[in-house]
Design an enzyme around this catalytic site. Structure first.
Site, PDB file in Angstrom:
ATOM      1  N   SER A  65       0.895  -1.260  -0.102  1.00  0.00           N
ATOM      2  CA  SER A  65       0.039   0.135  -0.358  1.00  0.00           C
ATOM      3  C   SER A  65       1.134   1.396  -0.041  1.00  0.00           C
ATOM      4  O   SER A  65       1.525   1.242  -1.152  1.00  0.00           O
ATOM      5  CB  SER A  65      -0.497  -0.316   1.810  1.00  0.00           C
ATOM      6  OG  SER A  65      -1.624   0.713   0.852  1.00  0.00           O
ATOM      7  N   ASP A 279      -1.398   1.488  -3.890  1.00  0.00           N
ATOM      8  CA  ASP A 279      -2.370   0.175  -3.841  1.00  0.00           C
ATOM      9  C   ASP A 279      -3.417   0.587  -4.182  1.00  0.00           C
ATOM     10  O   ASP A 279      -4.546   0.007  -4.852  1.00  0.00           O
ATOM     11  CB  ASP A 279      -2.108  -1.028  -3.424  1.00  0.00           C
ATOM     12  CG  ASP A 279      -2.538  -0.801  -1.948  1.00  0.00           C
ATOM     13  OD1 ASP A 279      -3.474   0.123  -1.693  1.00  0.00           O
ATOM     14  OD2 ASP A 279      -3.376  -1.459  -1.421  1.00  0.00           O
ATOM     15  N   ALA A 372     -10.836   8.718   8.027  1.00  0.00           N
ATOM     16  CA  ALA A 372     -10.365   9.990   7.425  1.00  0.00           C
ATOM     17  C   ALA A 372      -9.471   9.746   6.577  1.00  0.00           C
ATOM     18  O   ALA A 372      -9.067  11.125   5.806  1.00  0.00           O
ATOM     19  CB  ALA A 372     -10.002  10.883   8.789  1.00  0.00           C
ATOM     20  N   ASN A 373      -8.306   8.779   6.285  1.00  0.00           N
ATOM     21  CA  ASN A 373      -7.233   8.889   5.760  1.00  0.00           C
ATOM     22  C   ASN A 373      -7.831   8.423   3.850  1.00  0.00           C
ATOM     23  O   ASN A 373      -7.493   8.412   3.861  1.00  0.00           O
ATOM     24  CB  ASN A 373      -6.240   8.070   5.698  1.00  0.00           C
ATOM     25  CG  ASN A 373      -6.853   5.925   6.289  1.00  0.00           C
ATOM     26  OD1 ASN A 373      -7.536   5.906   5.423  1.00  0.00           O
ATOM     27  ND2 ASN A 373      -6.334   5.651   6.934  1.00  0.00           N
ATOM     28  N   ARG A 499      -3.864   5.680  21.204  1.00  0.00           N
ATOM     29  CA  ARG A 499      -4.247   3.992  20.748  1.00  0.00           C
ATOM     30  C   ARG A 499      -2.797   3.711  20.265  1.00  0.00           C
ATOM     31  O   ARG A 499      -2.113   3.936  19.734  1.00  0.00           O
ATOM     32  CB  ARG A 499      -4.963   3.911  19.943  1.00  0.00           C
ATOM     33  CG  ARG A 499      -4.915   4.519  18.442  1.00  0.00           C
ATOM     34  CD  ARG A 499      -6.395   4.414  17.409  1.00  0.00           C
ATOM     35  NE  ARG A 499      -6.386   2.909  16.692  1.00  0.00           N
ATOM     36  CZ  ARG A 499      -5.110   2.913  15.732  1.00  0.00           C
ATOM     37  NH1 ARG A 499      -4.546   3.815  15.548  1.00  0.00           N
ATOM     38  NH2 ARG A 499      -4.697   2.001  15.487  1.00  0.00           N
ATOM     39  N   PRO A 500      -2.948   2.383  20.720  1.00  0.00           N
ATOM     40  CA  PRO A 500      -1.379   1.733  20.041  1.00  0.00           C
ATOM     41  C   PRO A 500      -1.494   1.377  18.600  1.00  0.00           C
ATOM     42  O   PRO A 500      -2.583   1.189  18.017  1.00  0.00           O
ATOM     43  CB  PRO A 500      -1.542   0.746  21.145  1.00  0.00           C
ATOM     44  CG  PRO A 500      -2.965   0.154  21.142  1.00  0.00           C
ATOM     45  CD  PRO A 500      -3.655   1.382  20.998  1.00  0.00           C
ATOM     46  N   SER A 501      -0.906   2.088  17.926  1.00  0.00           N
ATOM     47  CA  SER A 501      -0.672   1.464  16.131  1.00  0.00           C
ATOM     48  C   SER A 501      -1.533   0.125  16.225  1.00  0.00           C
ATOM     49  O   SER A 501      -0.094  -0.595  17.045  1.00  0.00           O
ATOM     50  CB  SER A 501       0.864   2.627  15.785  1.00  0.00           C
ATOM     51  OG  SER A 501       0.641   1.573  14.414  1.00  0.00           O
ATOM     52  N   GLY A 502      -0.855  -0.155  14.812  1.00  0.00           N
ATOM     53  CA  GLY A 502      -1.892  -1.318  14.425  1.00  0.00           C
ATOM     54  C   GLY A 502      -0.550  -1.985  13.682  1.00  0.00           C
ATOM     55  O   GLY A 502      -0.057  -2.425  12.918  1.00  0.00           O
ATOM     56  N   ARG A 508      -0.167   5.781  18.872  1.00  0.00           N
ATOM     57  CA  ARG A 508      -0.697   7.474  18.351  1.00  0.00           C
ATOM     58  C   ARG A 508      -1.277   8.552  19.175  1.00  0.00           C
ATOM     59  O   ARG A 508      -2.527   8.162  20.003  1.00  0.00           O
ATOM     60  CB  ARG A 508      -1.318   7.047  17.204  1.00  0.00           C
ATOM     61  CG  ARG A 508      -0.718   6.322  16.267  1.00  0.00           C
ATOM     62  CD  ARG A 508      -1.380   6.854  14.624  1.00  0.00           C
ATOM     63  NE  ARG A 508      -0.748   5.205  14.559  1.00  0.00           N
ATOM     64  CZ  ARG A 508       0.753   5.832  13.605  1.00  0.00           C
ATOM     65  NH1 ARG A 508       1.184   6.453  13.709  1.00  0.00           N
ATOM     66  NH2 ARG A 508       1.026   4.734  12.227  1.00  0.00           N
TER      67      ARG A 508
END
Ligand code: 16G
Ligand code: ZN
Length: 545
Positions: A65, A279, A372-373, A499-502, A508
């Site tokens: 991606s 992608d 939002a992204n 939140r912890p990033s995945g 974050r």
């Protein structure tokens, strides 16, 4: 067991480096391409098992991606074109991390747990993006499938959403469309032309769109689509991959995160521009105004434009179907307020990650979901689609209702319901703007975004942060949420969460407030609280100003 002889032999050509462990994360495996050969072979094995289990065709997409060009990744696609089921994500992790000697045992374990009949036929569709590493890695997937006797169809270079589409077409026996690139372009372009060709007084300027292809697969596929839609949309393509590097200083992620125009696009004042990611499953729009100020129209603005359009059409068509918008905690507070208070649309919030939004959207007649992204799409329930199609055919209906029903029917056909699709989303947006006679400025002015800021904090173990309420509140470590709450109270119209990033080893932080300065300060103060209470590593975060 003779049936695994070939797996045993071929796996030696794709050995796992000892000790390397990787997780099937939010969007599949993703890391530097040089660590991925064994993962690809094993995902070929797993896709074959999944195919036998579901008695359907399964997809395997090789892409990372928006990551840098050196990275790569892989994700599995389930029969209806959706992300692979959660239990199978766990199998993927187990299979990926089994040491070489334990590979067959790990494979048999899955076969037993899922009670898979190995005599069942298997079929796997494979696609890849334009990264230099993708061709060899997709060959490793093909090896994996064939070593378990599965059939493969290699689509070669396709966007992620195109492969999702192919899988869905195959498993619906062509009802969703025909499982070829030609079929994809025909389906989308026909719907787009039907929506736009009767729109009066469109100038050449309105038909012109600047597109940043992120030097990736989306650029390539837009060139293929272009002849089909040329009469209604002139796409001026930049970052088409002929010279620049994938995702480098361009693409949807760059534009969204940096809040600025990509390099390589020359934008005139007020010109409508958009960017795909690497992608082509994400899109954002933007323009610069006469004061040279940059305006971003992200996934929230896209969701608002599309849901408003659909709601108005439903009213005109006299159809009683519920439209809901699914967002994440990152959705700008102004968008949520506008949708709920002005548009009276139901809004639901889920955890970050496409699969969560997709599942939530399936609960409604019409579920519009966008992160939002810029990743998102619209799902129409079977019943909703049936009502729309029946209304189009109904001879007792007046012209206004029929016209609205026809527009709805074409919109259904234009949207890639399997997954967020930059090409399909772009055509939907272009059609809505044309039909509504709106400029990109008109669209932008529907509501004004609250100033916001995103930061990241490095901690020794990001798993110490656990969240609830769709990631909007932290339940651990103790005291963190209280600290955030009291910081937020100091600012007007403010909101913040962590939140912890995945996808990255960081925590974050998101903050919004009535001014940019306030959002920046709040984000910094919350970062400090994370650093202090959640095991921050290195120096404390510095203020932004
Ligand atoms: C992945 C997700 C995306 C999400 C992002 C969050 C898919 C296909 N992609 O890219 O939806 O927004 O992760 O990243 O699910 P983060 O956890 O690092 O913030
Ligand atoms: Zn993507």
């Amino acid at each position: 067991m003779a049936e695994f002889e070939e797996v045993a032999q071929k796996s030696k050509l794709h050995p796992k480096p000892e000790g390397l462990t990787l997780q099937y994360g939010t969007a599949g495996f993703r890391t530097n391409a040089k660590h991925l050969d064994h993962i690809m072979f094993r995902m070929g094995l797993l896709a074959t098992l999944r195919s036998k289990k579901t008695k359907s065709t399964i997809g395997v997409m090789v892409t990372a991606s928006h990551n840098p060009e050196e990275d790569n990744g892989v994700k599995l696609i389930d029969p209806m074109g959706e992300m692979v089921a959660a239990t199978w994500e766990e199998y993927a992790t187990q299979l990926a991390n089994a040491e070489q000697d334990h590979l067959l045992a790990a494979l048999k374990d899955i076969i037993e747990k899922e009670d898979i009949s190995m005599s069942e036929a298997a079929s796997v569709y494979i696609g890849r993006d334009t990264r230099p590493s993708s061709a060899a890695l997709s060959q490793a997937v093909l090896d994996g499938v064939s070593s378990l006797g599965g059939k493969t169809h290699d689509y070669g270079l396709v966007s992620t959403p195109q492969l999702h589409y192919m899988v869905c077409c195959c498993n619906t026996k062509g009802r969703y469309g025909s499982a070829t690139l030609e079929g994809y372009y025909q389906k989308l372009s026909q719907a787009f032309l039907q929506l736009t060709h009767n729109v009066p007084n469109r100038t050449d300027d309105q038909k012109r769109l600047l597109l940043d292809g992120a030097n990736g697969i989306g650029a390539l596929k837009m060139k293929e689509l272009e002849p089909f839609i040329r009469s209604e949309l002139q796409v001026v393509l930049s970052n088409d991959g002929s010279s620049g590097k994938l995702n480098h200083l361009c693409g949807a992620d760059y534009v969204k995160v940096q809040q600025k125009a990509p390099q390589g696009v020359s934008m005139g004042v007020g010109e409508r521009c958009c960017s795909f990611d690497g992608d082509a499953d994400r899109i954002v729009y933007y323009y610069t105004d006469s004061k040279n100020c940059f305006h971003l129209l992200d996934g929230d603005k896209i969701a608002t434009l599309i849901s408003t359009f659909l709601k108005e059409l439903l009213t005109q068509a006299g159809l009683n179907l519920q439209v809901a918008v699914v967002q994440t905690a990152y959705a700008n507070g102004s968008s949520t307020r506008y949708l709920e208070d002005v548009m009276k649309v139901a809004v639901c919030c889920t955890k970050t990650g496409v699969k969560h939004l997709h599942h939530a959207a399936q609960e409604y007649d019409i579920g519009v979901y966008f992160e939002a992204n810029g990743h998102g799409t619209v799902l129409f329930s079977k019943a909703a689609q049936k009502q729309i199609v029946e209304l189009v055919k109904d001879s007792n209906v007046n012209d206004e209702r029929k016209h609205a029903a026809k527009l709805l029917e074409n919109t259904v056909n234009l949207i890639n319901q399997t997954v967020g699709d930059a090409i399909s989303d772009m055509l939907v947006i272009e059609a809505v703007l044309a039909i509504r006679g709106m400029s990109v400025q008109d669209w932008d002015e529907i509501y004004t975004d609250l100033p916001n800021r995103q930061l990241k904090v490095t901690v020794s173990d990001r798993r110490v942060i656990n969240t609830t309420d769709a990631e909007r509140r932290a339940v651990t470590p103790e005291g963190l949420q209280d600290a955030i709450d009291s910081l937020v109270k100091k600012y007007k119209n403010a909101r913040s969460f962590v939140r912890p990033s995945g996808t990255e080893d960081v925590v974050r932080v998101y903050a919004e407030a009535d001014t940019q300065e306030g959002a920046d300060r709040l984000a910094h103060e919350v970062s400090l609280a994370v650093h202090r209470l959640a095991g921050g590593v290195g120096d404390e975060p510095k203020p932004l100003h």
